[in-house]
Enzyme design. Sequence first.
Site, mmCIF file in Angstrom:
data_model
loop_
_atom_site.group_PDB
_atom_site.id
_atom_site.type_symbol
_atom_site.label_atom_id
_atom_site.label_comp_id
_atom_site.label_asym_id
_atom_site.label_seq_id
_atom_site.Cartn_x
_atom_site.Cartn_y
_atom_site.Cartn_z
ATOM 1 C CG ASN A 1 -10.240 -39.916 8.904
ATOM 2 O OD1 ASN A 1 -9.818 -39.929 10.055
ATOM 3 N ND2 ASN A 1 -9.553 -39.411 7.904
ATOM 4 C CD GLU A 2 -9.166 -43.694 13.196
ATOM 5 O OE1 GLU A 2 -10.346 -43.449 12.837
ATOM 6 O OE2 GLU A 2 -8.640 -43.149 14.182
ATOM 7 N N GLY B 1 -7.308 -39.268 15.125
ATOM 8 C CA GLY B 1 -6.777 -39.024 16.470
ATOM 9 C C GLY B 1 -7.151 -37.643 16.996
ATOM 10 C CG LEU C 1 -2.970 -41.307 16.063
ATOM 11 C CD1 LEU C 1 -2.735 -42.791 16.285
ATOM 12 C CD2 LEU C 1 -2.777 -40.542 17.358
HETATM 13 C C1 LIG Z 1 -6.859 -54.645 14.472
HETATM 14 C C2 LIG Z 1 -6.502 -53.281 14.899
HETATM 15 C C3 LIG Z 1 -5.460 -53.265 15.896
HETATM 16 C C4 LIG Z 1 -4.797 -52.203 16.224
HETATM 17 C C5 LIG Z 1 -4.973 -50.921 15.539
HETATM 18 C C6 LIG Z 1 -3.890 -50.689 14.638
HETATM 19 C C7 LIG Z 1 -3.600 -49.590 13.990
HETATM 20 C C8 LIG Z 1 -4.373 -48.463 13.640
HETATM 21 C C9 LIG Z 1 -4.586 -47.428 14.645
HETATM 22 C C10 LIG Z 1 -4.227 -46.103 14.149
HETATM 23 C C11 LIG Z 1 -5.234 -45.071 14.478
HETATM 24 C C12 LIG Z 1 -4.938 -43.854 13.687
HETATM 25 C C13 LIG Z 1 -5.399 -42.693 13.943
HETATM 26 C C14 LIG Z 1 -5.040 -41.490 13.168
HETATM 27 O O1 LIG Z 1 -5.205 -40.421 13.639
HETATM 28 S S1 LIG Z 1 -4.327 -41.630 11.598
HETATM 29 C C15 LIG Z 1 -4.226 -40.000 10.944
HETATM 30 C C16 LIG Z 1 -5.483 -39.647 10.243
HETATM 31 N N1 LIG Z 1 -5.471 -38.271 9.814
HETATM 32 C C17 LIG Z 1 -5.989 -37.871 8.676
HETATM 33 O O2 LIG Z 1 -6.545 -38.621 7.917
HETATM 34 C C18 LIG Z 1 -5.847 -36.416 8.366
HETATM 35 C C19 LIG Z 1 -5.058 -36.206 7.145
HETATM 36 N N2 LIG Z 1 -4.866 -34.784 6.891
HETATM 37 C C20 LIG Z 1 -5.811 -34.008 6.320
HETATM 38 O O3 LIG Z 1 -6.903 -34.413 6.022
HETATM 39 C C21 LIG Z 1 -5.432 -32.597 6.056
HETATM 40 O O4 LIG Z 1 -4.034 -32.498 6.118
HETATM 41 C C22 LIG Z 1 -6.022 -31.576 7.053
HETATM 42 C C23 LIG Z 1 -5.757 -31.947 8.485
HETATM 43 C C24 LIG Z 1 -7.550 -31.464 6.819
HETATM 44 C C25 LIG Z 1 -5.383 -30.196 6.774
HETATM 45 O O5 LIG Z 1 -5.500 -29.886 5.421
HETATM 46 P P1 LIG Z 1 -4.561 -28.747 4.774
HETATM 47 O O6 LIG Z 1 -4.586 -27.544 5.598
HETATM 48 O O7 LIG Z 1 -4.957 -28.638 3.349
HETATM 49 O O8 LIG Z 1 -3.073 -29.312 4.915
HETATM 50 P P2 LIG Z 1 -2.353 -30.399 3.985
HETATM 51 O O9 LIG Z 1 -3.267 -31.522 3.700
HETATM 52 O O10 LIG Z 1 -1.738 -29.706 2.851
HETATM 53 O O11 LIG Z 1 -1.234 -30.947 4.975
HETATM 54 C C26 LIG Z 1 -0.053 -30.202 5.252
HETATM 55 C C27 LIG Z 1 1.101 -31.170 5.455
HETATM 56 O O12 LIG Z 1 0.800 -31.982 6.603
HETATM 57 C C28 LIG Z 1 0.868 -33.363 6.234
HETATM 58 N N3 LIG Z 1 -0.100 -34.097 7.065
HETATM 59 C C29 LIG Z 1 -1.409 -33.939 7.127
HETATM 60 N N4 LIG Z 1 -1.957 -34.754 8.033
HETATM 61 C C30 LIG Z 1 -0.967 -35.482 8.538
HETATM 62 C C31 LIG Z 1 -0.901 -36.517 9.514
HETATM 63 N N5 LIG Z 1 -1.979 -36.970 10.177
HETATM 64 N N6 LIG Z 1 0.301 -37.031 9.809
HETATM 65 C C32 LIG Z 1 1.421 -36.619 9.186
HETATM 66 N N7 LIG Z 1 1.422 -35.615 8.245
HETATM 67 C C33 LIG Z 1 0.235 -35.069 7.928
HETATM 68 C C34 LIG Z 1 0.518 -33.372 4.766
HETATM 69 O O13 LIG Z 1 0.963 -34.528 4.162
HETATM 70 C C35 LIG Z 1 1.243 -32.137 4.295
HETATM 71 O O14 LIG Z 1 2.610 -32.458 4.194
HETATM 72 P P3 LIG Z 1 3.543 -31.744 3.114
HETATM 73 O O15 LIG Z 1 4.878 -32.368 3.290
HETATM 74 O O16 LIG Z 1 2.928 -32.040 1.764
HETATM 75 O O17 LIG Z 1 3.497 -30.292 3.439
#
Ligand SMILES: CC/C=C\C/C=C\CCCC/C=C/C(=O)SCCNC(=O)CCNC(=O)[C@H](O)C(C)(C)COP(=O)(O)OP(=O)(O)OC[C@H]1O[C@@H](n2cnc3c(N)ncnc32)[C@H](O)[C@@H]1OP(=O)(O)O
Length: 374
Positions: A249-250, A225, A180
């Site tokens: 990994n939330e 997500g 997400l």
């Molecule tokens: C009681 C409960 C009731 C209800 C529930 C309530 C709420 C919760 C539910 C929510 C469920 C959530 C689900 C999700 O999916 S949350 C998202 C989780 N994702 C992650 O943890 C992934 C994070 N990203 C990474 O690990 C790495 O980026 C990745 C994918 C391995 C790629 O690595 P790499 O190629 O090195 O790229 P960068 O890390 O440099 O990233 C480039 C750029 O993208 C931005 N970015 C990365 N991931 C996200 C993301 N998920 N969303 C938005 N932006 C993201 C990152 O910050 C970099 O940005 P920049 O500006 O620095 O270029």
Amino acid sequence: MALRTVSALKRRLGGAGLGLLRSGQISSAAGRSGAGRARAGRGRGVAWTRPRLGEEQLGPTCPVGPTWESVSRPSSTDRKCLGRAGNFLPCAAQHRLEKTPSYIDYPATARRSFSNHRVIVDMDQSLGVATIKIKNPPVNSLSLELLTEFLIGWEKLENDKSCKGVILTSNYPKIFSAGLDILEMCGKNAAHYTEYWKAVQELWLKLYMSNMVVIAAINGSSPAGGCLLALTSDYRVMADNPKYTIGLNETLLGIVAPFWFKDNLVNTIGNRASEQALQLGLLFSPAEALKIGLVDQLVPEDKVQSTALSVMSQWLKIPDHARQLTKTMMRKPTADLLLKQREADIDNFVRFISRDGIQKSLHMYLKALKERKE
Ligand SMILES: CC/C=C\C/C=C\CCCC/C=C/C(=O)SCCNC(=O)CCNC(=O)[C@H](O)C(C)(C)COP(=O)(O)OP(=O)(O)OC[C@H]1O[C@@H](n2cnc3c(N)ncnc32)[C@H](O)[C@@H]1OP(=O)(O)O
């Protein structure tokens, strides 16, 4: 200007089959999801028939398909078609949308492609198999715009009776999807969170309950997500590269996987493994993921797509109606749990994500992601 709402996106994409949808209610008019999509005589199922286009009755009682008894919120004043999973679209609108011309109305050739900004769909008509490539740089995060475009593409495939199977993959090897979009869950208002969560729910329901065979060709990392997206499929092929990870990994972000994420995981890897994976926010290497059954097959990076295709051809050999009904039997109870409480789930999400502490956690996580690079 960034488009921030589904309705704005629909306007921009006008004619893509969504003009009849109401703001914030991304609904499949095709309704091929779940139990209610079979067209008689087309191998999509045999348990029911439905009127052909032009023969439909557009009265208050929808004649189409079996009902998902558990679809929530039927309103007596604004009658809804309860024929399909998660559909809140008025019945007449659904029928009109079914007539919406799309590429499938043109004479058939072996291959057809369509794409919008963030999704590329390549349909091999001779095989009846489409490939959806997610293309939302840099990391295929599931933004509202991507979810909307994905749903539009999915709807077209659901409408295409020749499409029997879909392969989900990424346009960017190394990252299947970063999950997400954290930016959609940070610093926005309740209306935005509501709209976003509706779209997330809708995509999950459509994919999880699809009657098409869905195979994930996981060609890169797939956290949270992204993992959920893969979990909706019937079979997961992953690139055997130890640099990639997959998992829900939330908790590492200080947030909690909703119950339907959890249910999807439990149905796949079992209760004990899910308990550990979810509490610890485990991200598994491909080898570990294979061991616990989170993915079904590992192959060299350059074989992910071809393997997915060959698995698809095996799955498509099974009589369609029998496979579909079996899938529905296996998955419907899980989907129903969300369908019964969609509104409550949205309220939970909005309340949870709006908390100061949660916002702080997400900001810190984003900051840490950025600092990792520096
Ligand atoms: C009681 C409960 C009731 C209800 C529930 C309530 C709420 C919760 C539910 C929510 C469920 C959530 C689900 C999700 O999916 S949350 C998202 C989780 N994702 C992650 O943890 C992934 C994070 N990203 C990474 O690990 C790495 O980026 C990745 C994918 C391995 C790629 O690595 P790499 O190629 O090195 O790229 P960068 O890390 O440099 O990233 C480039 C750029 O993208 C931005 N970015 C990365 N991931 C996200 C993301 N998920 N969303 C938005 N932006 C993201 C990152 O910050 C970099 O940005 P920049 O500006 O620095 O270029």
